[in-house]
Design a protein around this motif. Structure first.
Motif, PDB file in Angstrom:
ATOM      1  N   ILE A  77       0.831  -1.207   0.000  1.00 42.17           N
ATOM      2  CA  ILE A  77       0.000   0.000   0.000  1.00 42.17           C
ATOM      3  C   ILE A  77       0.866   1.258   0.000  1.00 42.17           C
ATOM      4  O   ILE A  77       0.586   2.234  -0.711  1.00 42.17           O
ATOM      5  CB  ILE A  77      -0.961  -0.020   1.207  1.00 42.17           C
ATOM      6  N   SER A  78       1.946   1.248   0.772  1.00 39.35           N
ATOM      7  CA  SER A  78       2.832   2.417   0.842  1.00 39.35           C
ATOM      8  C   SER A  78       3.464   2.712  -0.513  1.00 39.35           C
ATOM      9  O   SER A  78       3.522   3.873  -0.943  1.00 39.35           O
ATOM     10  CB  SER A  78       3.928   2.185   1.889  1.00 39.35           C
ATOM     11  N   TRP A 130      -2.217 -14.742  -9.972  1.00 45.08           N
ATOM     12  CA  TRP A 130      -3.008 -13.548 -10.254  1.00 45.08           C
ATOM     13  C   TRP A 130      -2.494 -12.737 -11.435  1.00 45.08           C
ATOM     14  O   TRP A 130      -3.234 -12.418 -12.354  1.00 45.08           O
ATOM     15  CB  TRP A 130      -3.060 -12.680  -8.994  1.00 45.08           C
ATOM     16  N   VAL A 131      -1.207 -12.391 -11.419  1.00 48.30           N
ATOM     17  CA  VAL A 131      -0.667 -11.473 -12.430  1.00 48.30           C
ATOM     18  C   VAL A 131      -0.862 -12.026 -13.842  1.00 48.30           C
ATOM     19  O   VAL A 131      -1.448 -11.377 -14.712  1.00 48.30           O
ATOM     20  CB  VAL A 131       0.821 -11.177 -12.171  1.00 48.30           C
ATOM     21  N   THR A 176       2.703  -5.659  -6.653  1.00 45.46           N
ATOM     22  CA  THR A 176       2.277  -6.883  -5.958  1.00 45.46           C
ATOM     23  C   THR A 176       3.478  -7.732  -5.595  1.00 45.46           C
ATOM     24  O   THR A 176       4.616  -7.442  -5.978  1.00 45.46           O
ATOM     25  CB  THR A 176       1.287  -7.674  -6.843  1.00 45.46           C
ATOM     26  N   GLY A 177       3.238  -8.800  -4.848  1.00 50.02           N
ATOM     27  CA  GLY A 177       4.308  -9.699  -4.421  1.00 50.02           C
ATOM     28  C   GLY A 177       4.578 -10.791  -5.439  1.00 50.02           C
ATOM     29  O   GLY A 177       3.712 -11.133  -6.253  1.00 50.02           O
ATOM     30  N   ILE A 210       7.251  -5.876  -8.845  1.00 51.02           N
ATOM     31  CA  ILE A 210       7.215  -7.003  -7.907  1.00 51.02           C
ATOM     32  C   ILE A 210       8.011  -6.646  -6.661  1.00 51.02           C
ATOM     33  O   ILE A 210       9.217  -6.390  -6.735  1.00 51.02           O
ATOM     34  CB  ILE A 210       7.780  -8.282  -8.561  1.00 51.02           C
ATOM     35  N   THR A 211       7.346  -6.599  -5.524  1.00 53.47           N
ATOM     36  CA  THR A 211       8.014  -6.234  -4.282  1.00 53.47           C
ATOM     37  C   THR A 211       8.878  -7.382  -3.756  1.00 53.47           C
ATOM     38  O   THR A 211       8.649  -8.545  -4.094  1.00 53.47           O
ATOM     39  CB  THR A 211       6.995  -5.861  -3.187  1.00 53.47           C
TER      40      THR A 211
END
Length: 881
Positions: free
Chosen positions: A61-62, A494-495, A486-487, A516-517
């Motif tokens: 979110i950040s 999902w992606v 996203t992760g 991608i985090t």
């Protein structure tokens, strides 16, 4: 102007909630369309309505909020769509656990009442999640919030199901699936987590029907032999060339099963014989299809053995039946031996139950045609991963994709829009609920009891949230979206599926950029998890340090392609920076009393320098944001504000405050307020609350900072000569400050310094013009400047050499030379002892061989630093002789 009093101590609790409420009430999170600017759109990865957000959500979110705020300040029509996911299995598990605590189960309630209970849980958790997102300062457009089970998204889900069916991309059939006996549902391959566990390999005899001995094979799951329908050997294995078409007795049963030849059997592994259990092993299922073998399912949906096995084992759990089968194999002479092994075992990604391969009727999506389009889009550069290494994961999964099992044996979720006619046996898939069978007219129809996989609604998220399948204004204006953050754990969940869905149903990729985090880890390098107890609650961190401190820290630590090592202490990075911003701004605002703003003020050297530094910082930070290099943006912002603005420029303005006349003080106040305002704009995406609060106090503020224009780089604002001159001044001041510190000269003592700058004429002139500034910054009482590069060292001074100058500090006038010599000799002795230890360590071959390279290099750097320090101290002593 009047002096403005900020609170003495920075306390984010005083203003963060107030500012967020104001932003929201004034509609600042809604897109402001400006002609000629393309929109910037992000749809939030919807958190599951099963609990509260963890720090991984806080990171995601950040990072999204930073980018959204940056693009909003660039004048783009920015939309950040919030929402939550109904999370079928996970949410149903939460509700069933609550029911179990009351001594009942879902079947006691019935489907409708159970779903009503689940909606209550959804509302409860949704309220908490919304509060958390708000507390973290996320500038999402709440007026467009969506839920994967809301009416609009349900309409999109049904439309996609029907279209897939009409395009022959959806089918139903009996296939081997991953089955969670605890959740009581099928899972897709991607929902199975494989873990290395300790197990056993059991060797068993299968007697030959022709009486010529037996075949030996090994299995980790002896209970599944009850569902064997063949054994296989390799067609080229000379040991078994005469066995094709023969039969063996299946232990513990009265059945005979054939011996088939198949390349699946590995000649080099064990005896080369494998048991074939089509209903409970995916590889065996493929063998069975090639040889037209029967498929015997021995399990119930609850994970117990069914009536396809001998009566003795019926009703047993898998664990109990394994023990019973092993006992009987031993007693009846079929058991040979067992050995300990480590092997990968699949577990349910939600409840961690061991997955059982299970033969059942399910709905599947044909994925290969969809995957081919998604691969083509990536190869054409329509989607870009940051960092690029994740493209390999994307490509590999799509190139090896299997059909997607989308039916789930649950009650919470999108119920499958398929009906079965009891009269004619036809299946009806429809956009609207049918009242009768369209094939035969019978009203004796029943809807499929299953629901769709949670990801079946999530893969439509980028366009369904904007109104698809209706051609809405939002869909036309804001689709495709711009970026996804996203992760890496859901690249295939999902992606990739979103890209496939976007191309299939809209003809466009759903987003261009995919950031991608990394993974959050503790300082020991361990993944943060509940089981380890090393997780951090983002809301607790916000309560203690403020949302800005958490956001800035996460960005500062977020190096692209790397995991984030973090603990509670780490958040002090952001907290200390926020304090610095507060205190510097407070100092500036408290010195505005009786000052009058000046139109078009003249700029001195320090002013030109800070504007040039601001300009280059804006360029670097903008470039970093546009390429999702969060840590680079945060680091440059930190360096600019703390070092350039606070440590040098604000200190330089004290010259005007202390010595200037009213006209000079007015000029200086006007300039420093403008620089502060631009600096707050520069920092706003990274620390939105504190910058908004301070900006609102400025007499030169224009509206809210959230709507201000982001500082842009302008080549004409570059002042390379001024920056070179100021770098010269900084080096001189730093060296004098360092010497003062090393000689422990009292900060209040004004020293005498001679500077020779003759071998760089321009710098001599610059130094003469800014002599008072040098005296202020280095606490100099008397400064002599010579345009010469010749001359002897003055008596009682210590010499310093820099780029373009020689400086001599009259140390004897400020300190006792004898005491200094004694101090320096002690430090040299200490350093030599330190050096001896380092040289011994670096001379040890075992250390050099076994130590990590970074440790060896670190020790070498310490040695080099110590040697340089000794050399410098020895030069000081020589100068004082």
């Amino acid at each position: 102007m009047k002096a403005i009093e900020l609170e003495k101590a920075y306390d984010p609790k005083d203003f963060e909630d107030r500012i967020y409420a104001r932003w929201k009430e004034q509609g600042n999170f809604k897109p402001r369309a400006e002609k000629g600017t393309p929109p910037d759109v992000i749809v939030i990865p919807p958190p599951n309505v099963t609990g509260v957000l963890h720090l991984g959500h806080g990171l995601n979110i950040s990072l999204q909020d930073i980018i959204i705020r940056f693009h909003r300040m660039r004048g783009e029509a920015v939309l950040w769509v919030p929402g939550t996911d109904h999370a079928g299995i996970a949410t149903q598990n939460v509700v069933e656990k609550r029911l179990n605590a009351r001594g009942i189960n879902r079947h006691d309630l019935g489907r409708e009442r159970f779903i009503a209970e689940t909606w209550k849980v959804k509302e409860e958790h949704h309220r908490i999640i919304s509060q958390q997102i708000t507390r973290m300062g996320a500038s999402v457009d709440w007026s467009r919030e969506r839920f994967t089970l809301d009416e609009g998204l349900s309409r999109a889900v049904r439309e996609v199901f029907v279209r897939l069916y009409e395009r022959d991309l959806l089918y139903k059939g009996n296939y081997l699936v991953n089955w969670c006996t605890s959740c009581g549902t099928a899972l897709s391959d991607d929902e199975v987590e494989h873990e290395e566990v300790q197990g056993k390999l059991y060797h068993i005899r299968y007697p030959r029907v022709d009486g010529k001995g037996f075949l030996e094979l090994a299995t980790t799951r002896p209970e599944t032999l009850l569902g064997d329908t063949a054994v296989a050997v390799h067609p080229e294995d000379p040991r078994y060339h005469d066995l094709a078409g023969k039969e063996v007795f299946l232990p513990l049963t009265d059945r005979r099963i054939p011996v088939v030849t198949d390349t699946y059997a590995d000649k080099a592994f064990g005896t080369g014989v494998v048991k074939i259990t089509p209903a409970h092993d995916p590889n065996d299922w493929e063998v069975a299809k090639r040889h037209d073998l029967p498929v015997i399912n021995i399990l119930t949906s609850g994970g117990k053995l069914n009536n396809e096995v001998p009566e003795k084992y019926q009703g047993m759990t898998v664990k109990a039946s394994r023990e019973a089968v092993l006992t009987d194999l031993k007693e009846q002479g079929f058991f040979i031996k067992e050995e300990n092994i480590t092997h990968a075992v699949g577990h349910c990604y939600r409840c961690h139950t061991v997955i059982e391969p299970y033969f059942s009727e399910q709905w599947f999506v044909r994925m290969k045609p969809l995957a081919e389009k998604a691969l083509a889009a990536w190869r054409a550069g329509e989607v870009i991963f940051y960092p690029r290494k994740w493209e390999n994961t994307y490509r590999h999964w799509l190139e090896n994709i299997r059909d997607w099992c989308v039916s789930r044996q649950l009650w919470w979720g999108h119920r499958i829009p398929a009906w079965y006619c009891a009269s004619c046996g036809k299946t009806i898939v429809a956009r609207e609920d049918p009242s009768a069978c369209p094939h035969c007219g019978s009203t004796n129809i029943e809807q499929d009891q299953d629901v769709l996989d949670t990801w079946f609604s999530s893969w439509l998220w980028p366009f369904s949230t904007l109104g698809w399948p209706e051609q809405t204004a939002d869909l036309a204006a804001y689709y495709p979206t711009t970026a996804l953050v996203t992760g890496y754990d859901i690249i295939f969940f999902w992606v990739a599926r979103m890209i496939m869905a976007g191309l299939e149903f809209t003809g466009k990729v759903p987003f261009r950029d995919i950031y991608i985090t990394g993974l959050l880890r503790d300082k020991q390098g361990r993944k943060m998890s509940k089981s380890l107890g090393n997780g951090l609650d983002p809301l607790e961190l916000v309560d203690e340090f403020g949302a800005d401190a958490l956001k800035f820290t996460l960005a500062f630590l977020c190096a692209q392609g790397q995991d984030l090592p973090m603990d509670k202490e780490s958040v002090k990075i952001g907290s200390k920076f926020a304090n610095k911003i507060w205190n510097a701004s407070r100092y500036i605002l408290m010195h505005l009393d009786n000052r009058n703003p000046v139109a078009d003020p003249a700029l001195n050297s320090a002013d030109k320098w800070i504007y040039s530094r601001l300009n280059s910082a804006a360029k670097a930070i903008t470039e970093a944001f546009l390429s999702y290099r969060y840590n680079d943006a945060a680091s440059r912002a930190y360096e600019y504000f703390w070092n350039d603005f606070c440590d040098w420029y604000v200190e330089a303005t004290k010259l005007s405050v202390k010595a200037g006349d009213d006209a000079e003080k007015d000029r200086a106040a006007t300039v420093v307020l403008d620089v502060l305002a631009e600096s707050l704009k520069l920092l706003h995406p990274l620390l939105p609350f504190i910058t908004e609060e301070i900006y609102g106090k400025l007499p030169n503020a224009q509206g809210l900072l959230i709507n201000a224009s982001y500082p842009e780089y302008h080549e004409k604002q570059e002042h390379p000569e001024t920056e070179r001159n100021f770098a010269f001044l900084q080096e001189l001041v730093r060296q004098i400050r360092t010497l003062r510190s090393e000689c422990t000269i009292n900060p209040d003592t004004r020293i005498h310094v001679l500077v020779r700058a003759g071998f760089a004429g321009a710098w001599y002139s610059f130094l003469k013009e800014n002599a008072e500034l040098v005296k202020l910054l280095a606490a100099i009482g008397e400064l002599d400047i010579e345009a010469s590069d010749q001359g002897t060292r003055p008596q009682g001074s210590i010499g310093l050499v820099g780029s373009g100058f020689e400086a001599f500090v009259y140390i004897a006038e400020a300190a006792d030379p004898a005491a200094l010599q004694q101090k320096f000799n002690k430090e040299i002795a200490k350093d030599r002892k330190f050096i001896a230890g380092l040289e011994a360590k670096l001379g040890n071959e075992q250390f050099l061989k076994n130590a990590p390279p970074e440790l060896v290099n670190g020790e070498k750097s310490k040695l080099e630093g110590a040697l340089q320090r000794i050399g410098k101290l020895e030069s000081y002593i020589r100068d004082m002789l």
